[in-house]
Design a protein around this motif. Sequence first.
Motif, PDB file in Angstrom:
ATOM      1  N   ALA A  35     -31.763 -47.536   0.617  1.00 46.88           N
ATOM      2  CA  ALA A  35     -32.800 -47.524  -0.430  1.00 46.88           C
ATOM      3  C   ALA A  35     -32.174 -47.784  -1.798  1.00 46.88           C
ATOM      4  CB  ALA A  35     -33.542 -46.187  -0.416  1.00 46.88           C
ATOM      5  N   GLN A  36     -31.016 -47.152  -2.036  1.00 51.48           N
ATOM      6  CA  GLN A  36     -30.344 -47.347  -3.333  1.00 51.48           C
ATOM      7  C   GLN A  36     -29.916 -48.808  -3.488  1.00 51.48           C
ATOM      8  OE1 GLN A  36     -29.907 -45.491  -5.940  1.00 51.48           O
ATOM      9  NE2 GLN A  36     -28.253 -46.460  -7.083  1.00 51.48           N
ATOM     10  N   ARG A  38     -31.293 -51.439  -2.190  1.00 51.71           N
ATOM     11  CA  ARG A  38     -32.478 -52.244  -2.495  1.00 51.71           C
ATOM     12  C   ARG A  38     -32.853 -52.081  -3.978  1.00 51.71           C
ATOM     13  NH1 ARG A  38     -36.434 -52.628   1.947  1.00 51.71           N
ATOM     14  NH2 ARG A  38     -35.918 -50.451   2.262  1.00 51.71           N
ATOM     15  N   GLY A  39     -32.779 -50.857  -4.438  1.00 49.60           N
ATOM     16  CA  GLY A  39     -33.070 -50.594  -5.852  1.00 49.60           C
ATOM     17  C   GLY A  39     -32.108 -51.338  -6.770  1.00 49.60           C
ATOM     18  N   LEU A  82     -28.903 -37.990  -7.566  1.00 51.02           N
ATOM     19  CA  LEU A  82     -28.766 -38.880  -8.728  1.00 51.02           C
ATOM     20  C   LEU A  82     -29.041 -38.170 -10.058  1.00 51.02           C
ATOM     21  CD1 LEU A  82     -30.471 -42.153  -7.413  1.00 51.02           C
ATOM     22  CD2 LEU A  82     -28.039 -41.810  -7.885  1.00 51.02           C
ATOM     23  N   LEU A 157     -38.836 -42.904  -5.807  1.00 49.34           N
ATOM     24  CA  LEU A 157     -38.142 -43.473  -4.641  1.00 49.34           C
ATOM     25  C   LEU A 157     -38.849 -43.117  -3.325  1.00 49.34           C
ATOM     26  CD1 LEU A 157     -36.129 -43.441  -7.044  1.00 49.34           C
ATOM     27  CD2 LEU A 157     -34.359 -42.734  -5.486  1.00 49.34           C
ATOM     28  N   GLU A 158     -40.122 -43.363  -3.315  1.00 48.12           N
ATOM     29  CA  GLU A 158     -40.972 -42.963  -2.177  1.00 48.12           C
ATOM     30  C   GLU A 158     -41.264 -44.154  -1.274  1.00 48.12           C
ATOM     31  OE1 GLU A 158     -42.028 -40.934   0.121  1.00 48.12           O
ATOM     32  OE2 GLU A 158     -42.611 -39.491  -1.429  1.00 48.12           O
ATOM     33  N   ASP A 159     -41.714 -43.860  -0.043  1.00 47.29           N
ATOM     34  CA  ASP A 159     -42.096 -44.988   0.825  1.00 47.29           C
ATOM     35  C   ASP A 159     -43.622 -45.140   0.815  1.00 47.29           C
ATOM     36  OD1 ASP A 159     -42.975 -44.373   4.081  1.00 47.29           O
ATOM     37  OD2 ASP A 159     -42.699 -42.755   2.625  1.00 47.29           O
ATOM     38  N   ILE A 176     -41.773 -43.819  -9.339  1.00 46.98           N
ATOM     39  CA  ILE A 176     -40.652 -44.442 -10.042  1.00 46.98           C
ATOM     40  C   ILE A 176     -39.993 -45.319  -8.988  1.00 46.98           C
ATOM     41  CG2 ILE A 176     -38.504 -44.139 -11.335  1.00 46.98           C
ATOM     42  CD1 ILE A 176     -39.390 -41.295 -12.031  1.00 46.98           C
ATOM     43  N   LEU A 178     -37.823 -49.185  -8.571  1.00 41.72           N
ATOM     44  CA  LEU A 178     -37.287 -50.406  -9.177  1.00 41.72           C
ATOM     45  C   LEU A 178     -37.894 -51.669  -8.589  1.00 41.72           C
ATOM     46  CD1 LEU A 178     -33.564 -49.380  -9.561  1.00 41.72           C
ATOM     47  CD2 LEU A 178     -34.927 -50.438 -11.374  1.00 41.72           C
ATOM     48  N   ASN A 179     -38.491 -51.543  -7.401  1.00 42.55           N
ATOM     49  CA  ASN A 179     -39.056 -52.736  -6.753  1.00 42.55           C
ATOM     50  C   ASN A 179     -40.553 -52.858  -7.059  1.00 42.55           C
ATOM     51  OD1 ASN A 179     -39.995 -54.691  -5.063  1.00 42.55           O
ATOM     52  ND2 ASN A 179     -39.296 -53.751  -3.161  1.00 42.55           N
ATOM     53  N   ARG A 183     -44.576 -51.379  -1.375  1.00 40.57           N
ATOM     54  CA  ARG A 183     -45.928 -50.873  -1.111  1.00 40.57           C
ATOM     55  C   ARG A 183     -46.215 -49.696  -2.027  1.00 40.57           C
ATOM     56  NH1 ARG A 183     -46.418 -49.094   4.547  1.00 40.57           N
ATOM     57  NH2 ARG A 183     -44.287 -48.481   4.168  1.00 40.57           N
ATOM     58  N   THR A 184     -45.207 -48.862  -2.222  1.00 39.73           N
ATOM     59  CA  THR A 184     -45.393 -47.724  -3.130  1.00 39.73           C
ATOM     60  C   THR A 184     -45.786 -48.192  -4.520  1.00 39.73           C
ATOM     61  OG1 THR A 184     -43.848 -46.332  -1.948  1.00 39.73           O
ATOM     62  CG2 THR A 184     -44.184 -45.811  -4.258  1.00 39.73           C
ATOM     63  N   ASP A 194     -38.242 -48.774 -13.108  1.00 43.00           N
ATOM     64  CA  ASP A 194     -36.996 -48.501 -13.827  1.00 43.00           C
ATOM     65  C   ASP A 194     -36.102 -47.674 -12.913  1.00 43.00           C
ATOM     66  OD1 ASP A 194     -35.191 -48.544 -15.898  1.00 43.00           O
ATOM     67  OD2 ASP A 194     -36.212 -47.029 -17.127  1.00 43.00           O
ATOM     68  N   ILE A 196     -34.281 -44.474 -11.875  1.00 46.55           N
ATOM     69  CA  ILE A 196     -34.641 -43.082 -12.154  1.00 46.55           C
ATOM     70  C   ILE A 196     -33.681 -42.440 -13.162  1.00 46.55           C
ATOM     71  CG2 ILE A 196     -33.418 -42.184 -10.110  1.00 46.55           C
ATOM     72  CD1 ILE A 196     -35.737 -40.048 -10.033  1.00 46.55           C
TER      73      ILE A 196
HETATM   74  P1  ATP Z   1     -42.271 -49.292   0.541  1.00 40.86           P
HETATM   75  O1  ATP Z   1     -42.573 -48.592   1.850  1.00 40.86           O
HETATM   76  O2  ATP Z   1     -42.913 -48.621  -0.631  1.00 40.86           O
HETATM   77  O3  ATP Z   1     -42.502 -50.795   0.555  1.00 40.86           O
HETATM   78  P2  ATP Z   1     -39.425 -49.159   1.013  1.00 40.86           P
HETATM   79  O4  ATP Z   1     -39.624 -49.407   2.447  1.00 40.86           O
HETATM   80  O5  ATP Z   1     -38.509 -50.010   0.227  1.00 40.86           O
HETATM   81  O6  ATP Z   1     -40.755 -49.091   0.194  1.00 40.86           O
HETATM   82  P3  ATP Z   1     -37.756 -46.904   0.701  1.00 40.86           P
HETATM   83  O7  ATP Z   1     -36.568 -47.624   1.174  1.00 40.86           O
HETATM   84  O8  ATP Z   1     -38.003 -45.533   1.167  1.00 40.86           O
HETATM   85  O9  ATP Z   1     -39.082 -47.656   0.938  1.00 40.86           O
HETATM   86  O10 ATP Z   1     -37.890 -46.962  -0.845  1.00 40.86           O
HETATM   87  C1  ATP Z   1     -37.106 -46.582  -1.794  1.00 40.86           C
HETATM   88  C2  ATP Z   1     -37.558 -47.350  -3.014  1.00 40.86           C
HETATM   89  O11 ATP Z   1     -36.887 -46.783  -4.106  1.00 40.86           O
HETATM   90  C3  ATP Z   1     -37.182 -48.826  -2.972  1.00 40.86           C
HETATM   91  O12 ATP Z   1     -38.312 -49.609  -3.286  1.00 40.86           O
HETATM   92  C4  ATP Z   1     -36.116 -48.988  -4.052  1.00 40.86           C
HETATM   93  O13 ATP Z   1     -36.310 -50.174  -4.795  1.00 40.86           O
HETATM   94  C5  ATP Z   1     -36.361 -47.793  -4.929  1.00 40.86           C
HETATM   95  N1  ATP Z   1     -35.132 -47.250  -5.515  1.00 40.86           N
HETATM   96  C6  ATP Z   1     -33.947 -47.034  -4.904  1.00 40.86           C
HETATM   97  N2  ATP Z   1     -33.050 -46.496  -5.743  1.00 40.86           N
HETATM   98  C7  ATP Z   1     -33.693 -46.357  -6.924  1.00 40.86           C
HETATM   99  C8  ATP Z   1     -33.302 -45.824  -8.182  1.00 40.86           C
HETATM  100  N3  ATP Z   1     -32.077 -45.375  -8.405  1.00 40.86           N
HETATM  101  N4  ATP Z   1     -34.229 -45.795  -9.162  1.00 40.86           N
HETATM  102  C9  ATP Z   1     -35.478 -46.274  -8.953  1.00 40.86           C
HETATM  103  N5  ATP Z   1     -35.893 -46.794  -7.789  1.00 40.86           N
HETATM  104  C10 ATP Z   1     -35.027 -46.833  -6.782  1.00 40.86           C
END
Ligand code: ATP
Length: 244
Positions: A35-36, A38-39, A82, A157-159, A176, A178-179, A183-184, A194, A196
Amino acid sequence: MKIPKTHPRYKSLLQREKLIEGVENGVTATAGLIAQGRGEAFDYLIGERTTENARKAIRAAVAKLLLAKHPVLSINGNVAMLAPDDYIKLGEVLDAPIEINLFYKTPERVDAIKALLHEHGCKNLLFGDNTRIPTESARGFVDSRGQGIADVVLVPLEDGDRTEALKKAGKFVIAIDLNPLSRTARKADITIVDNIVRALPLMIKYAEGYKSRGVPNIEFNNRENLMGAIALIKERLADETILD
Ligand code: ATP
């Protein structure tokens, strides 16, 4: 690993190190590293800074949280590693409990996050799972004193599934993420695009300011704001000086 402060990617590497430490001490799930990553990719694209667009979302989010009856701040293993101090501080300024809610939930991980947050001085922590929000997964269980009765929930950083479930349960959701395409990001009522670690100090600053000067009523259109974030990325990618 000791990272020299002069390293051009110091801040980003520090976040990685913290998350690796989180995996080692049981706070962060291994998927949290993905997840990080991807962010980070999206952070590069927005220029690793808080954009004016994000500031607008931060102001609207803080005002909404201050005006809420039962605001709740959700926390997972990534957020706990973090930015534990800023997250706790934000909870205090907003007078909102912090609720542990995990995608990869195990009693051990909940205990590790609890211990870490207590160590950092968190006094208003919830971790129960005694009521449901509408979703198939085990993540539908929330604390009846927290997200169960919350009107406004902050989900960094939710799904997408959980964001959708919270929406179905009638909550106003602030993300919050970054993407801007996640879907979130699309399902939330307010999405702060941004990192976090940059967003939280600003949220604290605005919350303190609004508390002393009065909370403004801020009009906010999430779709428009996300389109703004995407437009900025497009603009940056089209700029021929991007590699200079
Ligand atoms: P979704 O289900 O919403 O499409 P996802 O499958 O990407 O998202 P996760 O991997 O659980 O779900 O999501 C984590 C989200 O947090 C990602 O979209 C990522 O861009 C974001 N993210 C990761 N690290 C950070 C950070 N340090 N600050 C802000 N956002 C972050």
